[in-house]
Each structure stands twice: as C-alpha cells, then as structure tokens.
Design an enzyme around this catalytic site. Structure first.
Site, PDB file in Angstrom:
ATOM      1  N   LYS A   1      10.643   1.027  -0.078  1.00 40.41           N
ATOM      2  CA  LYS A   1       9.220   1.091   0.209  1.00 40.41           C
ATOM      3  C   LYS A   1       8.993   1.774   1.555  1.00 40.41           C
ATOM      4  O   LYS A   1       9.576   1.395   2.573  1.00 40.41           O
ATOM      5  CB  LYS A   1       8.619  -0.325   0.251  1.00 40.41           C
ATOM      6  CG  LYS A   1       7.134  -0.376   0.627  1.00 40.41           C
ATOM      7  CD  LYS A   1       6.286   0.390  -0.398  1.00 40.41           C
ATOM      8  CE  LYS A   1       4.812   0.413   0.023  1.00 40.41           C
ATOM      9  NZ  LYS A   1       4.101  -0.796  -0.365  1.00 40.41           N
TER      10      LYS A   1
ATOM     11  N   HIS B   1       2.913  -8.678  -3.918  1.00 36.65           N
ATOM     12  CA  HIS B   1       3.253  -9.419  -2.705  1.00 36.65           C
ATOM     13  C   HIS B   1       3.390 -10.900  -3.066  1.00 36.65           C
ATOM     14  O   HIS B   1       2.455 -11.501  -3.605  1.00 36.65           O
ATOM     15  CB  HIS B   1       2.166  -9.262  -1.647  1.00 36.65           C
ATOM     16  CG  HIS B   1       2.019  -7.864  -1.149  1.00 36.65           C
ATOM     17  ND1 HIS B   1       2.745  -7.370  -0.089  1.00 36.65           N
ATOM     18  CD2 HIS B   1       1.232  -6.841  -1.583  1.00 36.65           C
ATOM     19  CE1 HIS B   1       2.418  -6.098   0.117  1.00 36.65           C
ATOM     20  NE2 HIS B   1       1.499  -5.756  -0.781  1.00 36.65           N
TER      21      HIS B   1
ATOM     22  N   ASP C   1      -0.956  -4.998  -6.590  1.00 30.05           N
ATOM     23  CA  ASP C   1      -1.060  -5.206  -5.137  1.00 30.05           C
ATOM     24  C   ASP C   1      -1.687  -6.563  -4.844  1.00 30.05           C
ATOM     25  O   ASP C   1      -2.378  -6.742  -3.836  1.00 30.05           O
ATOM     26  CB  ASP C   1      -1.859  -4.085  -4.472  1.00 30.05           C
ATOM     27  CG  ASP C   1      -1.689  -4.057  -2.948  1.00 30.05           C
ATOM     28  OD1 ASP C   1      -0.723  -4.676  -2.448  1.00 30.05           O
ATOM     29  OD2 ASP C   1      -2.522  -3.443  -2.262  1.00 30.05           O
TER      30      ASP C   1
ATOM     31  N   HIS D   1      -0.937   2.117  -5.229  1.00 32.60           N
ATOM     32  CA  HIS D   1      -2.336   1.705  -5.123  1.00 32.60           C
ATOM     33  C   HIS D   1      -3.236   2.865  -4.685  1.00 32.60           C
ATOM     34  O   HIS D   1      -3.936   2.779  -3.666  1.00 32.60           O
ATOM     35  CB  HIS D   1      -2.505   0.498  -4.206  1.00 32.60           C
ATOM     36  CG  HIS D   1      -1.746   0.536  -2.912  1.00 32.60           C
ATOM     37  ND1 HIS D   1      -1.750   1.610  -2.052  1.00 32.60           N
ATOM     38  CD2 HIS D   1      -0.960  -0.393  -2.314  1.00 32.60           C
ATOM     39  CE1 HIS D   1      -1.021   1.344  -1.004  1.00 32.60           C
ATOM     40  NE2 HIS D   1      -0.527   0.133  -1.144  1.00 32.60           N
TER      41      HIS D   1
ATOM     42  N   HIS E   1       3.710  -3.547  -8.342  1.00 33.13           N
ATOM     43  CA  HIS E   1       3.433  -3.678  -6.894  1.00 33.13           C
ATOM     44  C   HIS E   1       2.890  -5.082  -6.652  1.00 33.13           C
ATOM     45  O   HIS E   1       1.737  -5.374  -6.966  1.00 33.13           O
ATOM     46  CB  HIS E   1       2.408  -2.646  -6.437  1.00 33.13           C
ATOM     47  CG  HIS E   1       2.174  -2.655  -4.953  1.00 33.13           C
ATOM     48  ND1 HIS E   1       2.415  -1.566  -4.156  1.00 33.13           N
ATOM     49  CD2 HIS E   1       1.740  -3.623  -4.119  1.00 33.13           C
ATOM     50  CE1 HIS E   1       2.131  -1.859  -2.903  1.00 33.13           C
ATOM     51  NE2 HIS E   1       1.714  -3.119  -2.853  1.00 33.13           N
TER      52      HIS E   1
ATOM     53  N   ALA F   1      -6.199  -8.153   5.286  1.00 37.12           N
ATOM     54  CA  ALA F   1      -6.438  -7.300   4.123  1.00 37.12           C
ATOM     55  C   ALA F   1      -5.590  -7.778   2.953  1.00 37.12           C
ATOM     56  O   ALA F   1      -4.387  -7.969   3.090  1.00 37.12           O
ATOM     57  CB  ALA F   1      -6.090  -5.852   4.448  1.00 37.12           C
TER      58      ALA F   1
ATOM     59  N   HIS G   1      -3.561 -14.256   0.940  1.00 36.69           N
ATOM     60  CA  HIS G   1      -3.766 -14.757   2.299  1.00 36.69           C
ATOM     61  C   HIS G   1      -4.596 -16.025   2.185  1.00 36.69           C
ATOM     62  O   HIS G   1      -5.479 -16.122   1.312  1.00 36.69           O
ATOM     63  CB  HIS G   1      -4.527 -13.755   3.169  1.00 36.69           C
ATOM     64  CG  HIS G   1      -3.769 -12.513   3.497  1.00 36.69           C
ATOM     65  ND1 HIS G   1      -2.711 -12.487   4.371  1.00 36.69           N
ATOM     66  CD2 HIS G   1      -3.939 -11.228   3.075  1.00 36.69           C
ATOM     67  CE1 HIS G   1      -2.253 -11.251   4.479  1.00 36.69           C
ATOM     68  NE2 HIS G   1      -2.975 -10.466   3.708  1.00 36.69           N
TER      69      HIS G   1
ATOM     70  N   HIS H   1       3.263   3.780   0.559  1.00 33.47           N
ATOM     71  CA  HIS H   1       1.908   3.413   0.990  1.00 33.47           C
ATOM     72  C   HIS H   1       1.308   4.674   1.604  1.00 33.47           C
ATOM     73  O   HIS H   1       1.653   5.058   2.725  1.00 33.47           O
ATOM     74  CB  HIS H   1       1.939   2.278   2.012  1.00 33.47           C
ATOM     75  CG  HIS H   1       0.575   1.833   2.445  1.00 33.47           C
ATOM     76  ND1 HIS H   1       0.060   0.598   2.113  1.00 33.47           N
ATOM     77  CD2 HIS H   1      -0.394   2.470   3.157  1.00 33.47           C
ATOM     78  CE1 HIS H   1      -1.168   0.496   2.618  1.00 33.47           C
ATOM     79  NE2 HIS H   1      -1.461   1.627   3.258  1.00 33.47           N
TER      80      HIS H   1
ATOM     81  N   ASN I   1       7.580  -6.464   2.868  1.00 32.34           N
ATOM     82  CA  ASN I   1       6.991  -6.559   4.216  1.00 32.34           C
ATOM     83  C   ASN I   1       6.806  -8.009   4.660  1.00 32.34           C
ATOM     84  O   ASN I   1       5.707  -8.471   4.960  1.00 32.34           O
ATOM     85  CB  ASN I   1       5.670  -5.789   4.300  1.00 32.34           C
ATOM     86  CG  ASN I   1       4.631  -6.265   3.310  1.00 32.34           C
ATOM     87  OD1 ASN I   1       4.957  -6.758   2.233  1.00 32.34           O
ATOM     88  ND2 ASN I   1       3.368  -6.104   3.663  1.00 32.34           N
TER      89      ASN I   1
END
Length: 351
Positions: A104, A20, A252, A179, A18, A268, A256, A141, A46
C-alpha cells in the site's frame, strides 16, 4: 449472476478490496461486521505503528484470525505499508510465501496514520521495481498532500504529477487506484487498458460533498478522499455499474469512535461494512444494472488480483418493508456510527 426476477438476485459471495479493521478492541468489535458478509478483504496496514515487514503482517493476520466469530468463513489478505526504506527482499519473501497480497502506497500525510508514507519516490524505486518484476500489486491512495493544492483537486493532481509518471517509468507495475472519487480518476482508468484497476466505495456512490456541509457539518459523512461534486458521483456510478472489469468494490470501511468523529478535529472515515451489500443492490437497481452487481462486487476484484472466485453464493430479495440497520455498533473502544444513506433500503438477505 442469475436473476429469478427483478425482486430476487443471486450472486457469488462478495469480497472487499479495501478495508480498515484497526487493532485491539476496535478490531474485535468490527471484524464480525465484515466476516458475516464478505469472503475476503484486503486489509489496510496503517496501524500505529504501521505494518511494514512480513513479520508484522504475520502477527497482524494472527490477531485478526483470532477474533473472527465462530462459524464465519473469512480470509484476511494482508498488505505491507510502503516506506522509503522497505526491503525488496522482505517483500519478495512475503509475497512468495503467501503472507502478503499487495503493498500500500500512502503519500505522507494523505490520510489517517499516513505519516510514515512516501515523500521521495526515487527512494522507493528499488522495491517498486521488484514488485513490477514479480507482479505484486500496488494499492495507491491517490492524492497529493501539497498544502497549496485544494483538497477537492488532490486526486486529479496526483494522477498528473505522480501516478502517470510512475506508470510510464514502470509500465509492468500492477496498480490499483483505490477509492477513486472523481471523473478524472474514472477517465484515467478507462484510458489505460493494462495493469490498472480501481476500487470504488459504497459511500462515494451515494453521497456528494453537499452531504457533509449542507444544513450543518455532518462528521459521519466525512472521509478521505473527501466526497466531491455531484458530477463526480455520477461518473463513479456509471463506472461501477458499467460492467467494466477494471472497476471493483473496495468499501474503505473505516471505523472511528463517535467521540473521535464528533470533535473539533474529527477523524476521516465512514463505516459501511455491515450494510454495503444491500446498499449496492439499491444503487445498481437505480441504475438498471442489477446484472452487473456480481461483476463489481464478486468477480472483477479477484480476477485483477489473480485469485479464484468464491464458490459460495448469496441471495438478496426485495421486500415491501424496508431493511433495518443499527444506527451504531458498540466496540471496546466506544460506539461506531454506521453509514446512513438517508433513504430506505428494501433489499434483504433471503432466507
């Protein structure tokens, strides 16, 4: 896993189930932090706009491959963002051609860039039924988004209201609860021995909700699903270090920029890509379970997905001097703070 002594362990190169990576300058800034440590990763879809079709996944995969640092051996495993209008034929074609590994599911509004997620599950049933027939995994999720549900209860309510009814309706659907953050999630996985697995993040093994709120608001510990009470953290630790093949690593890791985290409406996400392996060694040593680390980080995930195990090995060794990690990494979008566990880590890569 082989263990020459308690101070040195060798295990298969890990995978991240998982992850990003974002896109553009952020992708270019963070990709090397994963590709240096992991052989493969399930890439979250996403983006804005989201990766909803096989052609989108091909284009995104190409952008990822173009910026993997030279000399790094890394394979992005692509996913599609499930919507109420997802085309089952496109999903089947993408899966059979090897472009996509999973889909997903984001309940609409559950987390970053999830506005296009599913609101009416009946509308998504045609593609879910096709996935069940083909054995395509669904990454979930697992939180409801109803405003009347307390944020700390949203995982448990999701299991009761959404996940369990869905799995009873489609028992052949292969599901990964991503997660997980609660004892409820752990117990649900343990109560179901078929077609169900769960990823656990590094940070949820280390922090509870006090880390976010005690002594001031700490935005770099804020993630979704949000960290829960201490009893839930301990349940996650017990599950991860148990050797149960249904639990495996999904960091996960979610970058950011500091400006977006440290704001009146902070984003988040916690960035753990570049120190996860050493942090896990610390956690598993604390739990007296170093012999279970390879299963959690390198074996259980590929076995659930039906993929071969990595052949390459890594070796970690415990030293007297603490390991050092950058406080932040610089990207073309701005600095990204690296997760700080709040205690020294003595596990290093050997060699």
């Amino acid at each position: 896993m082989s263990a020459n002594s308690v101070n040195r362990i060798t295990l298969r190169r890990p995978d991240d189930w998982h992850l990003h990576l974002r896109d553009g300058a952020m992708l270019e800034g963070v990709i090397g932090e994963t590709s240096e440590h992991f052989a493969r990763a399930i890439i979250m879809p996403n983006l804005v706009p989201p990766v909803v079709k096989t052609e989108d996944a091909i284009a995104y995969r190409d952008r990822i491959n173009a910026v993997i640092p030279q000399g790094h051996d890394f394979t992005p495993l692509m996913t599609l963002y499930l919507t109420e209008g997802t085309n089952p034929d496109d999903v089947e074609e993408g899966y059979k051609s090897g472009v996509i590994t999973a889909l997903k599911l984001y309940p609409a509004g559950a987390t970053t860039n999830s506005a296009s997620g599913v609101r009416d599950f009946d509308k998504a049933m045609p593609v879910l039924e096709r996935m069940a027939s083909l054995g395509i995994p669904l990454c979930v999720h697992g939180e409801v988004t109803d405003p009347e549900i307390d944020i700390f209860d949203r995982e448990a309510v999701f299991i009761d209201r959404v996940l369990d009814p869905l799995r009873k309706r489609l028992p052949e659907l292969r599901v990964i609860m991503e997660h997980i953050t609660t004892e409820d999630g752990v117990e649900y996985v343990k109560a179901n021995d078929r077609n169900l697995g769960a990823t656990i993040t590094t940070h949820h093994l280390i922090i509870n909700r006090n880390a976010i709120l005690v002594g001031g608001i700490h935005p770099h510990f804020y993630c979704l699903p949000v960290a829960k009470r201490e009893k839930h953290r301990l349940a996650l630790r017990k599950a991860a270090t148990s050797g149960d093949v249904r639990f495996f690593l999904g960091t996960d890791s979610a970058p950011h920029t500091d400006g977006r985290k440290e704001s009146a409406c902070g984003c988040a996400g916690i960035f753990t890509a570049n120190n996860t392996v050493q942090l896990l060694a610390h956690v598993f040593e604390e739990e007296g379970a170093l012999d279970k680390l390879e299963g959690f980080a390198s074996v259980n995930g590929p076995q659930f997905y039906g993929l071969p195990l990595n052949g390459d090995k890594i070796t970690l060794e415990k030293r007297d001097a603490a390991a050092t990690f950058p406080a932040r990494i610089e990207t073309g979008e701005g600095p990204v703070t690296v997760f700080d566990p709040g205690f020294p880590i003595y596990w290093h890569y050997a060699g």
